[in-house]
Design a protein around this motif. Structure first.
Motif, PDB file in Angstrom:
ATOM      1  N   UNK A  38       0.472  -1.320  -0.292  1.00  0.00           N
ATOM      2  CA  UNK A  38       0.289   0.119   0.041  1.00  0.00           C
ATOM      3  C   UNK A  38       1.271   1.283   0.495  1.00  0.00           C
ATOM      4  N   UNK A  39       0.248   2.795  -0.295  1.00  0.00           N
ATOM      5  CA  UNK A  39       1.069   3.656  -0.160  1.00  0.00           C
ATOM      6  C   UNK A  39      -0.243   4.130   1.584  1.00  0.00           C
ATOM      7  N   UNK A  40       0.536   3.344   2.413  1.00  0.00           N
ATOM      8  CA  UNK A  40       0.249   3.852   4.042  1.00  0.00           C
ATOM      9  C   UNK A  40       1.493   4.641   4.321  1.00  0.00           C
ATOM     10  N   UNK A  41       1.124   5.187   4.482  1.00  0.00           N
ATOM     11  CA  UNK A  41       2.760   6.278   5.605  1.00  0.00           C
ATOM     12  C   UNK A  41       2.885   7.129   4.128  1.00  0.00           C
ATOM     13  N   UNK A  42       2.251   7.982   3.159  1.00  0.00           N
ATOM     14  CA  UNK A  42       3.131   8.295   2.043  1.00  0.00           C
ATOM     15  C   UNK A  42       1.447   8.965   1.396  1.00  0.00           C
ATOM     16  N   UNK A  43       1.511  10.623   1.249  1.00  0.00           N
ATOM     17  CA  UNK A  43       0.860  11.549   0.975  1.00  0.00           C
ATOM     18  C   UNK A  43       1.036  12.415  -1.142  1.00  0.00           C
ATOM     19  N   UNK A  44       0.496  11.995  -1.425  1.00  0.00           N
ATOM     20  CA  UNK A  44       0.306  12.437  -2.807  1.00  0.00           C
ATOM     21  C   UNK A  44      -0.509  14.163  -2.979  1.00  0.00           C
ATOM     22  N   UNK A  50      -1.080   9.129 -10.652  1.00  0.00           N
ATOM     23  CA  UNK A  50       0.128   8.763 -10.791  1.00  0.00           C
ATOM     24  C   UNK A  50       0.996   8.105 -10.502  1.00  0.00           C
ATOM     25  N   UNK A  51       0.528   7.682  -9.120  1.00  0.00           N
ATOM     26  CA  UNK A  51       1.412   6.230  -8.336  1.00  0.00           C
ATOM     27  C   UNK A  51       0.505   5.164  -7.784  1.00  0.00           C
ATOM     28  N   UNK A  52       1.108   4.304  -8.147  1.00  0.00           N
ATOM     29  CA  UNK A  52       0.586   3.213  -7.202  1.00  0.00           C
ATOM     30  C   UNK A  52       0.809   1.983  -6.996  1.00  0.00           C
ATOM     31  N   UNK A  53       0.820   1.098  -6.564  1.00  0.00           N
ATOM     32  CA  UNK A  53       1.290  -0.569  -5.830  1.00  0.00           C
ATOM     33  C   UNK A  53       1.439  -1.232  -6.998  1.00  0.00           C
ATOM     34  N   UNK A  54       2.080  -1.812  -7.626  1.00  0.00           N
ATOM     35  CA  UNK A  54       2.512  -3.043  -8.521  1.00  0.00           C
ATOM     36  C   UNK A  54       3.838  -4.318  -8.115  1.00  0.00           C
ATOM     37  N   UNK A  55       2.981  -5.503  -8.450  1.00  0.00           N
ATOM     38  CA  UNK A  55       4.364  -6.373  -7.566  1.00  0.00           C
ATOM     39  C   UNK A  55       5.231  -5.531  -7.097  1.00  0.00           C
ATOM     40  N   UNK A  56       4.424  -5.279  -6.181  1.00  0.00           N
ATOM     41  CA  UNK A  56       5.224  -4.807  -4.456  1.00  0.00           C
ATOM     42  C   UNK A  56       5.941  -3.170  -4.685  1.00  0.00           C
ATOM     43  N   UNK A  57       6.102  -3.046  -5.265  1.00  0.00           N
ATOM     44  CA  UNK A  57       6.927  -1.867  -6.412  1.00  0.00           C
ATOM     45  C   UNK A  57       5.874  -0.293  -5.826  1.00  0.00           C
ATOM     46  N   UNK A  58       6.631   1.156  -6.079  1.00  0.00           N
ATOM     47  CA  UNK A  58       5.936   1.807  -6.284  1.00  0.00           C
ATOM     48  C   UNK A  58       5.833   2.339  -7.893  1.00  0.00           C
ATOM     49  N   UNK A  59       4.171   2.213  -8.236  1.00  0.00           N
ATOM     50  CA  UNK A  59       5.164   2.368 -10.144  1.00  0.00           C
ATOM     51  C   UNK A  59       4.651   3.823 -10.285  1.00  0.00           C
ATOM     52  N   UNK A  60       4.876   4.495 -10.846  1.00  0.00           N
ATOM     53  CA  UNK A  60       4.790   5.990 -11.248  1.00  0.00           C
ATOM     54  C   UNK A  60       4.790   6.562 -13.473  1.00  0.00           C
ATOM     55  N   UNK A  61       3.426   6.826 -13.226  1.00  0.00           N
ATOM     56  CA  UNK A  61       3.806   6.510 -14.923  1.00  0.00           C
ATOM     57  C   UNK A  61       2.920   7.104 -14.772  1.00  0.00           C
ATOM     58  N   UNK A  62       2.710   9.000 -15.466  1.00  0.00           N
ATOM     59  CA  UNK A  62       1.343  10.036 -15.617  1.00  0.00           C
ATOM     60  C   UNK A  62       2.122  11.025 -15.186  1.00  0.00           C
ATOM     61  N   UNK A  63       1.161  12.026 -15.667  1.00  0.00           N
ATOM     62  CA  UNK A  63       1.505  13.631 -15.357  1.00  0.00           C
ATOM     63  C   UNK A  63       2.252  13.373 -13.435  1.00  0.00           C
ATOM     64  N   UNK A  64       3.106  15.283 -13.603  1.00  0.00           N
ATOM     65  CA  UNK A  64       3.664  15.653 -12.550  1.00  0.00           C
ATOM     66  C   UNK A  64       2.888  16.092 -11.402  1.00  0.00           C
ATOM     67  N   UNK A  65       3.701  14.473 -10.189  1.00  0.00           N
ATOM     68  CA  UNK A  65       2.394  14.897  -9.250  1.00  0.00           C
ATOM     69  C   UNK A  65       3.571  14.480  -8.015  1.00  0.00           C
ATOM     70  N   UNK A  66       3.804  14.894  -6.512  1.00  0.00           N
ATOM     71  CA  UNK A  66       4.716  14.789  -5.572  1.00  0.00           C
ATOM     72  C   UNK A  66       4.104  13.888  -4.204  1.00  0.00           C
TER      73      UNK A  66
END
Length: 188
Positions: A38-44, A50-66
């Motif tokens: 999960x992205x528990x402990x993280x705030x977009x 633009x952020x998701x968890x895929x196969x145990x990894x933080x995956x990023x694909x999309x427009x600028x975000x933090x």
């Protein structure tokens, strides 16, 4: 000193991170900042999609975000720390890891430093991006890619007091000590 909202990540295009660990100077063991599920402990910020968890990894694909690490505990204090991240970039990715910053809902972080993640991105419009992976962005820049896209690499950031060390695959690329007064009044 900023607390908890100290480490932030900004990613563009396709970047994946796994094994995100930090260690403060008074901790005896590493602390995982990412649970692999999960992205528990993280705030977009503005574009959370633009952020998701895929196969145990933080995956990023999309427009600028933090994606800011805000911690799961009020004791999280990463003023002085060592951060180890395994990173995989896709061709054209432009990303980075910010530290000594704080959450803001939109725009580029106004505080802190960025460690650049960019192996092949050339820029957009009239802007050309020459700063490569391992740069302390705008302070100590790397102009040669030390790693390739589509391959996992280790990125280590160590901050103690005013000293920042950046390693890519354990090779020291930056060893910077911030001067007492980095910006004197009247300088531009």
């Amino acid at each position: 000193m900023l607390r908890r909202e100290l480490l932030a990540k900004v990613f563009y295009l396709s970047v994946m991170c796994s094994h995100v660990f930090a260690q403060g100077p008074h901790e005896s063991s590493w602390v995982s900042l990412f649970d692999g599920k999960t992205l528990n402990g993280w705030k977009a910020s503005d574009r959370a999609g633009s952020f998701r968890v895929v196969d145990g990894q933080i995956a990023v694909d999309g427009p600028r975000s933090h994606l800011f690490y805000v911690g799961n505990s009020p004791e999280a204090d990463y003023k002085d720390f060592e951060l180890n991240v395994d990173v995989l970039t896709r061709p054209g990715a432009n990303s980075g890891i910010y530290f000594h910053t704080q959450f803001q809902q939109s725009g580029w972080p106004e505080k802190g430093f960025e460690v650049q993640i960019n192996n092949t991105h050339k820029g957009e419009g009239d802007y050309r991006e020459f700063k490569k992976t391992g740069s302390l962005y705008g302070v100590r820049n790397q102009y040669k890619s030390m790693v390739a896209d589509d391959e996992w690499f280790g990125l280590q950031i160590k901050v103690v007091d005013k000293r920042v060390q950046i390693r890519v695959n354990q090779v020291l690329l930056v060893d910077y000590i911030e001067p007492k007064n980095p910006f004197q009044e009247g300088e531009s």
